[in-house]
Design a protein around this motif. Sequence first.
Motif, short mmCIF file in Angstrom:
data_model
loop_
_atom_site.label_atom_id
_atom_site.label_comp_id
_atom_site.label_asym_id
_atom_site.label_seq_id
_atom_site.Cartn_x
_atom_site.Cartn_y
_atom_site.Cartn_z
N UNK A 184 90.60 34.26 -33.18
CA UNK A 184 91.27 33.11 -32.56
C UNK A 184 90.98 31.82 -33.32
N UNK A 185 89.70 31.64 -33.67
CA UNK A 185 89.32 30.42 -34.40
C UNK A 185 90.05 30.34 -35.74
N UNK A 186 90.14 31.49 -36.44
CA UNK A 186 90.77 31.51 -37.76
C UNK A 186 92.27 31.27 -37.66
N UNK A 187 92.92 31.91 -36.70
CA UNK A 187 94.37 31.73 -36.55
C UNK A 187 94.68 30.30 -36.13
N UNK A 213 86.90 34.40 -53.06
CA UNK A 213 87.61 34.43 -51.78
C UNK A 213 86.63 34.21 -50.62
N UNK A 214 87.11 33.55 -49.59
CA UNK A 214 86.28 33.31 -48.41
C UNK A 214 86.90 34.09 -47.25
N UNK A 215 86.39 35.28 -47.03
CA UNK A 215 86.84 36.09 -45.90
C UNK A 215 86.38 35.44 -44.60
N UNK A 248 95.97 32.76 -40.00
CA UNK A 248 95.73 34.14 -40.40
C UNK A 248 94.26 34.47 -40.23
N UNK A 249 93.95 35.78 -40.27
CA UNK A 249 92.58 36.25 -40.09
C UNK A 249 92.32 37.28 -41.18
N UNK A 250 91.41 36.96 -42.10
CA UNK A 250 91.14 37.84 -43.24
C UNK A 250 89.84 38.61 -43.01
N UNK A 251 89.93 39.92 -43.15
CA UNK A 251 88.82 40.81 -42.81
C UNK A 251 88.65 41.85 -43.92
N UNK A 252 87.39 42.18 -44.21
CA UNK A 252 87.09 43.33 -45.08
C UNK A 252 86.23 44.29 -44.28
#
Length: 257
Positions: free
Chosen positions: A32-35, A140-142, A40-44
Motif C-alpha cells: 500500500x505504501x509503495x503504490x 535497483x531499489x526493490x 507500483x510494488x517491486x518484489x524479489x
Amino acid sequence: MHQPPSAPILNSFPSANELVESLAAFIVKLQKDSIDKKGRFTVAISGGSLPKQLKGLIGNASVKWDKWQVFYADERAVPLDHPDSNHKLCFDELFSKVPIPSTNIHTLDPSFIEDLEELSDHYEKELIREFAQKDSARFPVFDLILLGIGPDGHTASLFPGHELLAEEDRWVAYIEDSPKPPPKRITLTYPVINHAAQVAFVATGEGKVDMLSNILDKPEEGLPASRVKPVYPGQLYWFVDDAASAKVQYPRTPFRL
C-alpha cells in the motif's frame, strides 16, 4: 556521511500460521505504501520453503496484484517448468492461485539457459527496464526482497566461501559450481539486495535453530545471510517461528505494523 545499517528486527511467532498471517499483513502494508507513493510494488522472491509461507496473500482482497512487479532473488538455469525452477515453485504455490498478470512476473529467458553469461545479462536487462528508467540509482531499489536461509547459511544463491560474496558491481551474477544442486544458477548480488527498501528473511522449524542462532548471534562469522545489511534507510526483518528461534539470544521485537 554514510549511516550505518539499522539493526535487524526479529519477529518470532508461536506458530507457523501466525507467522503466515503476520507476514501477509506486513507485505500488504508495504504494498500500500509503495503504490500510494509511486504506483507500483517491486518484489524479489527466493524459492525453497519461502513460497509456502506466502499463502496468506491468496484470496486477500487487499493485494493489488496488477501493481506488483515480481523478480526472482535467484533462479536455477533450468526450463521454467522444471521441478528445480524457483519460478515453477512460486507459480505452483502462489501465482497460479492469484490474479497476477503473467507479464508482471519476470522470469529468466529459458532460451539462454545453456549460456550463463547471456542468461544473467538478459535478466539484468529486465531489471534495468523496470528500474533504470523510473529510478535514477546506481542499483535497483526493490520495495521488498524476500529471502530464505539454507542449512549452510546461504541465501539466494550466495554460498559460503564463494567469490560472488565479493561482487560489488553486477546486479545479476551467475554461478556454475553451486554446492547445492543444480550447480548452474543466477542470483541477485549483495549490492542489489542491500539497496532494497525492505528485506525480510523467513525461516521456520527446528531444523533452522542452530543456523539462525549463528546468523543472528554471531554475525562476525560472516555467513552469507549475515552479510545482508540493507544500507540506510533500508531495514532488515526476520519472520521466524519459535521453533526456529529457540536458541537465539538476539532480542525479539513484538510484531506491529
